[in-house]
Design a protein around this motif. Sequence first.
Motif, mmCIF file in Angstrom:
data_model
loop_
_atom_site.group_PDB
_atom_site.id
_atom_site.type_symbol
_atom_site.label_atom_id
_atom_site.label_comp_id
_atom_site.label_asym_id
_atom_site.label_seq_id
_atom_site.Cartn_x
_atom_site.Cartn_y
_atom_site.Cartn_z
ATOM 1 N N LEU A 6 11.364 -15.263 -11.023
ATOM 2 C CA LEU A 6 11.856 -15.212 -9.644
ATOM 3 C C LEU A 6 12.360 -16.580 -9.214
ATOM 4 O O LEU A 6 11.794 -17.603 -9.582
ATOM 5 N N THR A 7 13.418 -16.600 -8.430
ATOM 6 C CA THR A 7 13.887 -17.857 -7.856
ATOM 7 C C THR A 7 12.964 -18.217 -6.689
ATOM 8 O O THR A 7 12.200 -17.389 -6.202
ATOM 9 N N LYS A 9 13.819 -18.676 -3.697
ATOM 10 C CA LYS A 9 14.232 -17.830 -2.574
ATOM 11 C C LYS A 9 13.574 -16.453 -2.658
ATOM 12 O O LYS A 9 13.070 -15.932 -1.666
ATOM 13 N N GLU A 10 13.567 -15.866 -3.854
ATOM 14 C CA GLU A 10 12.944 -14.555 -4.039
ATOM 15 C C GLU A 10 11.440 -14.610 -3.796
ATOM 16 O O GLU A 10 10.863 -13.701 -3.204
ATOM 17 N N LYS A 11 10.800 -15.678 -4.246
ATOM 18 C CA LYS A 11 9.362 -15.839 -4.016
ATOM 19 C C LYS A 11 9.054 -15.848 -2.529
ATOM 20 O O LYS A 11 8.085 -15.241 -2.073
ATOM 21 N N GLU A 13 10.985 -14.518 -0.154
ATOM 22 C CA GLU A 13 11.312 -13.190 0.373
ATOM 23 C C GLU A 13 10.194 -12.187 0.133
ATOM 24 O O GLU A 13 9.931 -11.329 0.958
ATOM 25 N N TYR A 14 9.524 -12.296 -1.024
ATOM 26 C CA TYR A 14 8.447 -11.371 -1.355
ATOM 27 C C TYR A 14 7.103 -11.812 -0.765
ATOM 28 O O TYR A 14 6.099 -11.146 -0.960
#
Length: 103
Positions: A6-7, A9-11, A13-14
């Motif tokens: 995960l990037t 940013k994704e971390k 977001e989640y």
Amino acid sequence: ERLGKLTDKEKKEYGLEEVENNEELMGRFIPILREIAIAYPQKNVLVVTHGGVMRAFLIHLGLGDENTLPSGSIKNTAYIKLLSDGVEFIVKETFGIVKKLPE
């Protein structure tokens, strides 16, 4: 294993709050590098760390990004030869770092 892909940013977001992002990591790592540079001027100092820290540091310095330095781009036994006056950082040499060309 999936978490490592995960990037940052994704971390975020989640809501993976327990995972330190690159900005937080550099907030701890850079002051230590600066302290070492000031405490040991004109000396060679070995700092050993995980490849993820090295990757985040290179990205922080603007020497790559999430795409050109993807997860896994720092190989075992990789190193960064660095000069610092306690403020600025100059990368003199790297080894074991596989940088992807921008697409």
